[in-house]
Design a protein around this motif. Structure first.
Motif, PDB file in Angstrom:
ATOM      1  N   GLY A  81      -3.978   0.869   2.122  1.00  0.00           N
ATOM      2  CA  GLY A  81      -3.889   1.880   1.084  1.00  0.00           C
ATOM      3  C   GLY A  81      -5.224   2.171   0.433  1.00  0.00           C
TER       4      GLY A  81
ATOM      5  N   THR B 197       8.013   9.846   7.021  1.00  0.00           N
ATOM      6  CA  THR B 197       6.605   9.748   7.397  1.00  0.00           C
ATOM      7  C   THR B 197       6.200   8.299   7.678  1.00  0.00           C
ATOM      8  OG1 THR B 197       5.752   9.445   5.160  1.00  0.00           O
ATOM      9  CG2 THR B 197       6.048  11.718   5.899  1.00  0.00           C
TER      10      THR B 197
ATOM     11  N   TYR C 213       0.816  -1.218   0.000  1.00  0.00           N
ATOM     12  CA  TYR C 213       0.000   0.000   0.000  1.00  0.00           C
ATOM     13  C   TYR C 213       0.850   1.269   0.000  1.00  0.00           C
ATOM     14  CZ  TYR C 213       1.155  -0.147   4.944  1.00  0.00           C
ATOM     15  OH  TYR C 213       1.829  -0.196   6.127  1.00  0.00           O
ATOM     16  N   LEU C 214       2.172   1.134   0.096  1.00  0.00           N
ATOM     17  CA  LEU C 214       3.038   2.317   0.063  1.00  0.00           C
ATOM     18  C   LEU C 214       3.401   2.665  -1.374  1.00  0.00           C
ATOM     19  CD1 LEU C 214       5.492   1.628   3.023  1.00  0.00           C
ATOM     20  CD2 LEU C 214       3.487   3.099   3.000  1.00  0.00           C
TER      21      LEU C 214
ATOM     22  N   GLU D  21      -4.315  11.549  13.323  1.00  0.00           N
ATOM     23  CA  GLU D  21      -4.377  12.792  12.557  1.00  0.00           C
ATOM     24  C   GLU D  21      -5.768  13.432  12.609  1.00  0.00           C
ATOM     25  OE1 GLU D  21      -1.662  13.306   9.398  1.00  0.00           O
ATOM     26  OE2 GLU D  21      -1.173  11.178   9.368  1.00  0.00           O
TER      27      GLU D  21
ATOM     28  N   HIS E  39      -5.501  11.229   3.536  1.00  0.00           N
ATOM     29  CA  HIS E  39      -4.806  10.066   2.972  1.00  0.00           C
ATOM     30  C   HIS E  39      -5.795   9.116   2.300  1.00  0.00           C
ATOM     31  CE1 HIS E  39      -1.582  10.986   6.187  1.00  0.00           C
ATOM     32  NE2 HIS E  39      -1.405  11.722   5.128  1.00  0.00           N
ATOM     33  N   ASN E  40      -5.914   7.884   2.812  1.00  0.00           N
ATOM     34  CA  ASN E  40      -6.773   6.914   2.111  1.00  0.00           C
ATOM     35  C   ASN E  40      -8.202   6.852   2.660  1.00  0.00           C
ATOM     36  OD1 ASN E  40      -6.224   5.687   4.553  1.00  0.00           O
ATOM     37  ND2 ASN E  40      -6.184   3.623   3.674  1.00  0.00           N
TER      38      ASN E  40
ATOM     39  N   ARG F  20       6.889   7.996  -1.402  1.00  0.00           N
ATOM     40  CA  ARG F  20       6.594   8.298  -0.001  1.00  0.00           C
ATOM     41  C   ARG F  20       7.880   8.658   0.740  1.00  0.00           C
ATOM     42  NH1 ARG F  20       2.715   6.219   3.423  1.00  0.00           N
ATOM     43  NH2 ARG F  20       2.994   7.094   5.499  1.00  0.00           N
TER      44      ARG F  20
ATOM     45  N   VAL G 287      -5.751  -4.094   9.269  1.00  0.00           N
ATOM     46  CA  VAL G 287      -4.440  -4.426   8.702  1.00  0.00           C
ATOM     47  C   VAL G 287      -3.592  -3.171   8.550  1.00  0.00           C
ATOM     48  CG1 VAL G 287      -5.316  -6.450   7.472  1.00  0.00           C
ATOM     49  CG2 VAL G 287      -5.239  -4.231   6.315  1.00  0.00           C
ATOM     50  N   ALA G 288      -2.283  -3.353   8.435  1.00  0.00           N
ATOM     51  CA  ALA G 288      -1.376  -2.220   8.281  1.00  0.00           C
ATOM     52  C   ALA G 288      -1.757  -1.434   7.031  1.00  0.00           C
ATOM     53  CB  ALA G 288       0.068  -2.703   8.174  1.00  0.00           C
ATOM     54  N   GLY G 289      -1.775  -0.109   7.137  1.00  0.00           N
ATOM     55  CA  GLY G 289      -2.091   0.740   5.999  1.00  0.00           C
ATOM     56  C   GLY G 289      -3.574   0.946   5.783  1.00  0.00           C
ATOM     57  N   SER G 290      -4.424   0.383   6.667  1.00  0.00           N
ATOM     58  CA  SER G 290      -5.870   0.515   6.462  1.00  0.00           C
ATOM     59  C   SER G 290      -6.363   1.908   6.843  1.00  0.00           C
ATOM     60  CB  SER G 290      -6.629  -0.555   7.258  1.00  0.00           C
ATOM     61  OG  SER G 290      -6.324  -0.461   8.625  1.00  0.00           O
ATOM     62  N   GLY G 291      -5.591   2.633   7.654  1.00  0.00           N
ATOM     63  CA  GLY G 291      -5.978   4.011   7.967  1.00  0.00           C
ATOM     64  C   GLY G 291      -6.216   4.294   9.445  1.00  0.00           C
ATOM     65  N   LYS G 292      -5.791   3.398  10.318  1.00  0.00           N
ATOM     66  CA  LYS G 292      -6.000   3.581  11.749  1.00  0.00           C
ATOM     67  C   LYS G 292      -5.318   4.845  12.274  1.00  0.00           C
ATOM     68  CE  LYS G 292      -3.946  -0.313  12.609  1.00  0.00           C
ATOM     69  NZ  LYS G 292      -3.658  -0.750  11.225  1.00  0.00           N
ATOM     70  N   SER G 293      -4.021   4.980  11.965  1.00  0.00           N
ATOM     71  CA  SER G 293      -3.290   6.146  12.471  1.00  0.00           C
ATOM     72  C   SER G 293      -3.828   7.418  11.845  1.00  0.00           C
ATOM     73  CB  SER G 293      -1.801   6.081  12.152  1.00  0.00           C
ATOM     74  OG  SER G 293      -1.363   4.779  12.138  1.00  0.00           O
ATOM     75  N   THR G 294      -4.158   7.357  10.574  1.00  0.00           N
ATOM     76  CA  THR G 294      -4.692   8.548   9.916  1.00  0.00           C
ATOM     77  C   THR G 294      -5.986   8.966  10.613  1.00  0.00           C
ATOM     78  OG1 THR G 294      -3.738   7.785   7.835  1.00  0.00           O
ATOM     79  CG2 THR G 294      -5.419   9.494   7.698  1.00  0.00           C
TER      80      THR G 294
HETATM   81  P1  ADP Z   1      -2.477   2.211   9.586  1.00  0.00           P
HETATM   82  O1  ADP Z   1      -2.318   3.107  10.785  1.00  0.00           O
HETATM   83  O2  ADP Z   1      -3.776   1.470   9.581  1.00  0.00           O
HETATM   84  O3  ADP Z   1      -1.299   1.302   9.370  1.00  0.00           O
HETATM   85  P2  ADP Z   1      -2.071   4.635   8.063  1.00  0.00           P
HETATM   86  O4  ADP Z   1      -3.119   5.553   8.599  1.00  0.00           O
HETATM   87  O5  ADP Z   1      -0.684   4.814   8.542  1.00  0.00           O
HETATM   88  O6  ADP Z   1      -2.560   3.129   8.282  1.00  0.00           O
HETATM   89  O7  ADP Z   1      -2.048   4.718   6.488  1.00  0.00           O
HETATM   90  C1  ADP Z   1      -3.228   4.727   5.698  1.00  0.00           C
HETATM   91  C2  ADP Z   1      -2.862   5.134   4.279  1.00  0.00           C
HETATM   92  O8  ADP Z   1      -2.415   6.486   4.268  1.00  0.00           O
HETATM   93  C3  ADP Z   1      -1.725   4.309   3.674  1.00  0.00           C
HETATM   94  O9  ADP Z   1      -1.983   4.167   2.299  1.00  0.00           O
HETATM   95  C4  ADP Z   1      -0.524   5.162   3.889  1.00  0.00           C
HETATM   96  O10 ADP Z   1       0.480   4.912   2.946  1.00  0.00           O
HETATM   97  C5  ADP Z   1      -1.118   6.572   3.742  1.00  0.00           C
HETATM   98  N1  ADP Z   1      -0.359   7.549   4.545  1.00  0.00           N
HETATM   99  C6  ADP Z   1      -0.163   7.525   5.880  1.00  0.00           C
HETATM  100  N2  ADP Z   1       0.581   8.570   6.275  1.00  0.00           N
HETATM  101  C7  ADP Z   1       0.900   9.261   5.159  1.00  0.00           C
HETATM  102  C8  ADP Z   1       1.674  10.448   4.876  1.00  0.00           C
HETATM  103  N3  ADP Z   1       2.263  11.123   5.852  1.00  0.00           N
HETATM  104  N4  ADP Z   1       1.782  10.827   3.592  1.00  0.00           N
HETATM  105  C9  ADP Z   1       1.181  10.155   2.604  1.00  0.00           C
HETATM  106  N5  ADP Z   1       0.435   9.047   2.811  1.00  0.00           N
HETATM  107  C10 ADP Z   1       0.284   8.605   4.044  1.00  0.00           C
END
Ligand code: ADP
Ligand code: ADP
Ligand code: ZN
Ligand code: ZN
Length: 752
Positions: free
Chosen positions: A723, A339, A330-331, A500, A469-470, A335, A489-496
């Motif tokens: 992603g 980040t 998903y990266l 954020e 983001h996604n 990137r 799963v990793a990249g699903s958007g939890k941290s976003t």
């Molecule tokens: P999770 O926390 O579930 O692993 P993230 O929220 O980190 O997922 O990421 C969700 C999507 O946003 C991914 O596709 C990731 O690559 C994208 N993403 C996260 N942070 C950034 C950023 N700073 N710049 C661009 N894309 C980002």
């Protein structure tokens, strides 16, 4: 040494930190996993003994002359360490590197992609470096290859719904009747009563971006030549192209709200010049390929059918496949590495090594499962196996039962933390571990319990239409006053979603993350939690002296090391070397201060106590409360004076948690708090979270650990994938409900 021993790394009587003469053999070219409760001594064996000795040996390969410039590694405290090969440590330290370091550059995939464009790109432009944003031949001349540029925030600067007379230009200097406004009016080029939205494209271009031109004007009855320039053009030349810091503070304040960093107008963020961007393969230029998710890019590359490019295509696919295999599909290659999260950084480093051609290396991993959903752990396992099968020795510190399963050999360190640990309680196969009655063995056999009596929320915290983001227009309610686990799963958007979007709306939330703490080299758990203040007072009262004496920033501190206990010796161009202070022997205080005692102990003795020992020693209410909080988060084993800089990310996170435990009515946000925690410690962590909720707080936790998920009051599952294929809430509800939800991948892992 006999032949059979060549097959093992042999450690005899290791004594670093809490190790009690540990002797063991680690099979070469196999996967060995070290597990055990936090503080039991895993790192002391793996990092402070094995990795340290390997670095020391590496230095000895250099000539005496070169060695004088290298950091000096003291010999680890052990009788013997034999049969080591070169060690490579793959840890969770973030990949820094600024804007010029991207996923593509760090994995060495971008150079291959550039080579591909230089071979078969149309029209043919030239050599591979012409496609590099780090090279003057390829970089966009407007932004020097950074892709972003300071610019005017148009929405703040211009109001299209107004005419010039109504104040359509909101920049400083352009107030109606002001000097600049008058110049524009005098130029005679613009209708002062026409709304800007009614201007023709040419008129607008002239007003905003017109190049400097001489206009004859009438000033106080005298014809004068005046220079007129587009509004945005002029502002840019005056405040952005020139360093705004050279202007007065008043001016800086006035213009700051109108300037922001955005995509470079020259390359729209692509970082490359027009020649590079014009060159395409199957209709795509290199910037477009770099902006694709790796999972999609690999399909595009597979479609390239050109004999001239076949070897390059093959090598690209191989490397991209490594990223897919480790769950980073998903990266995107563009990137920026700074980040990436800690877990993502570690997996990227891993890929770099997989593509390399080193063999007979000892790879050392520190909890590589961090950030991985149970669904993706098998990918990690396959990577570890690949490294092994290439002929390398793989050593992993890990708590995840699914990773422990693939070990060829398991070393369980314990039985407990600190002085009650430091021995090996089990060595052998996975099956044997299950049959053992160590803490690890016992916990691995225990069936998973799903929380049944989930709390009722006291309200809700809403997120509306989030698209960062996604995120695909996510609207979700987070229940207040309960324990919510956000998973997926990793990249699903939890941290976003949480770190954020949610935190930008709730800046008052208490964030407990893994970032380093302690601004000064003198910070330690005692100073960070405030225990040190009470301890100083107690020493002062007992000895009838000033409490300032007992601070290592004061005149009571050893003068030779300024209270650091160590002195740093600078070496020309390498990291400085740390040596124990010869005057105080590391005790950090002057002898006269050390002579003052509290119940028979000096201030230095107190700082050497572990939390557990200090709990036995102190009766002071406040001190006991703070010590108990540290003990509750599983930090019994750390000493009060241990520099914060030596703590791991997980330990930093738990110390923050300990010092925030007494709040009420707050929102707590935690990002993978189980990092570094053994399964037997997770019960403590859950008890703390529950205590916070019972005290009236809202607790929101991002987690993959199934023991934590199973004990949530409410689960928010993100997905379905990473992603662009993620970014949705796939499930909301209780643990009992998620196991029945067909659409939730997480639910399957809770079925036990
Ligand atoms: P999770 O926390 O579930 O692993 P993230 O929220 O980190 O997922 O990421 C969700 C999507 O946003 C991914 O596709 C990731 O690559 C994208 N993403 C996260 N942070 C950034 C950023 N700073 N710049 C661009 N894309 C980002
Ligand atoms: P684990 O890796 O199993 O969590 P460690 O090897 O990090 O455990 O720690 C074992 C013991 O050694 C703990 O009591 C810890 O506080 C102590 N320790 C670890 N590093 C240091 C250090 N740099 N200085 C002093 N004590 C340390
Ligand atoms: Zn540019
Ligand atoms: Zn000293």
């Amino acid at each position: 040494m006999n032949e059979a021993n060549q097959e093992y790394i042999v450690i005899s009587a290791a004594r670093e930190n809490n190790l009690k003469n540990v002797s063991l053999r680690i099979p070469k070219r196999k996967i060995t996993i070290f597990t055990g409760v936090s503080g039991s001594g895993k790192s002391s064996i793996v990092f402070d003994t094995i990795a340290a000795e390997s670095s020391r040996l590496l230095n000895e390969n250099f000539s005496m002359f070169v060695r004088t410039f290298l950091p000096r590694y003291p010999q680890p405290d052990a009788d013997a360490i034999e049969n080591l090969s070169m060690a490579v440590i793959v840890d969770q330290k973030r990949l820094g590197g600024g804007s010029h370091s991207t996923m593509g550059t760090i994995t060495d995939i971008s150079p291959i992609l550039r080579l591909l464009f230089s071979r078969i790109g149309q029209p043919y432009v030239g050599e591979a470096h012409m496609f590099s944003f780090n090279d003057p031949h390829g970089m966009c001349p407007e932004c020097n290859g950074i892709g972003r540029k300071l610019g005017v925030m148009m929405s703040k600067a211009i109001d299209m719904s107004k005419s010039l007379n109504e104040g359509a230009i909101m920049l400083p200097d352009y107030a109606v009747d002001g000097w600049e406004w008058n110049m524009i009016m005098q130029s005679g080029s613009f209708d002062p009563d026409k709304k800007l939205s009614d201007y023709s494209a040419e008129e607008l271009e002239l007003l905003l971006y017109g190049k400097a031109r001489k206009v004859k004007m009438d000033f106080a009855g005298k014809a004068t030549n005046i220079t007129v320039e587009g509004v945005i053009e002029k502002f840019t030349n005056k405040y952005i192209k020139q360093d705004v810091k050279t202007k007065s503070e008043r001016t800086q304040k006035a213009v700051a709200p109108f300037i922001s960093e955005g995509p470079c107008p020259g390359c729209h963020g692509a970082r490359l010049n027009q020649a590079a961007l014009g060159c395409k393969i199957n209709g795509l230029n290199i910037a477009e390929m770099s902006a694709m998710e790796v999972g999609q890019l690999i399909r595009v590359i597979r479609e390239i059918d050109d004999a001239m490019a076949a070897p390059v295509v093959k090598s690209l696919i191989e490397r991209l496949q490594h990223l897919v295999d480790i769950g980073l599909d998903y990266l995107t290659l563009d990137r920026e590495t700074d980040t990436l999260s800690g877990g993502e950084s570690q997996r990227v480093k891993m890929v770099k090594h997989l593509s390399g051609s080193l063999v007979d290396v000892t790879y050392i991993f520190d909890e590589p499962s961090v950030g991985l959903h149970p669904r993706d752990v098998h990918r990690l396992n396959e990577l570890l196996q690949k490294l092994r099968d290439k002929g390398n020795t793989v050593i992993v510190v890990e708590h995840d039962p699914d990773v422990i399963k693939v070990a060829d050999h398991i070393v369980d360190v314990g039985p407990h933390a600190g002085s009650r640990g430091g021995t090996i309680v089990y060595e052998g196969s996975y099956q044997g571990l299950l049959e053992s009655n160590t803490l690890t063995g016992t916990h691995m056999k225990r069936p998973l319990q799903l929380k049944q009596a989930c709390r009722q929320p006291s309200g809700k915290l809403s997120i509306k239409d989030a698209t960062l983001h996604n995120l695909q227009n996510v609207s979700v309610d987070i229940p207040a006053g309960v324990l919510t686990v956000v998973t997926g799963v990793a990249g699903s958007g939890k941290s976003t979603l949480i770190n954020e979007v949610f935190l930008s709306q709730h800046p008052d939330a208490i964030v407990i993350d893994q970032s380093a703490i302690g601004v000064s080299t003198r910070s330690n758990p005692a100073t960070y939690t405030g225990i040190m203040d009470d301890v100083r007072k107690a020493f002062a009262t007992a000895n009838k002296v000033n409490q300032g004496l007992f601070s290592f920033n004061s005149k009571g501190a050893c003068e030779n090391c300024q209270g650091l206990g160590v002195v740093y010796v600078d070496l020309s161009f390498f990291e400085s070397v740390k040596l124990p202070c010869e005057v105080c022997g590391g005790k950090r205080f002057k002898q006269e201060v050390l002579d003052y005692k509290l119940n028979g102990k000096s201030i230095a003795d107190v700082l050497e106590m572990t939390v557990e020992q200090a709990l036995e020693f102190f009766q002071l209410k406040e001190v006991v409360r703070k010590l108990q909080a540290m003990s509750d988060v599983g930090l019994n084993y750390i000493t009060l004076g241990q520099p914060l800089s030596t703590l791991s990310g997980g330990e930093c996170q738990r110390i923050k948690l300990a010092s925030e435990l007494h709040k009420q009515g707050s929102i707590y946000v935690m990002d993978e708090p189980t990092t570094g925690l053994h399964m037997s410690d997770i019960g403590h962590l859950l008890a703390i979270m529950n205590r916070l909720v019972d005290a009236g707080n809202t607790v929101i936790v991002i987690e993959h650990n199934i023991d934590v998920i199973s004990q949530a009051d409410w689960i928010i599952d993100m997905g379905p994938d990473g992603g662009s294929r993620g970014g949705q809430v796939v499930f909301e509800g209780t643990p009992a409900q998620i196991v029945k939800a067909a659409q939730s991948i997480t639910g399957k892992y809770l079925q036990g």
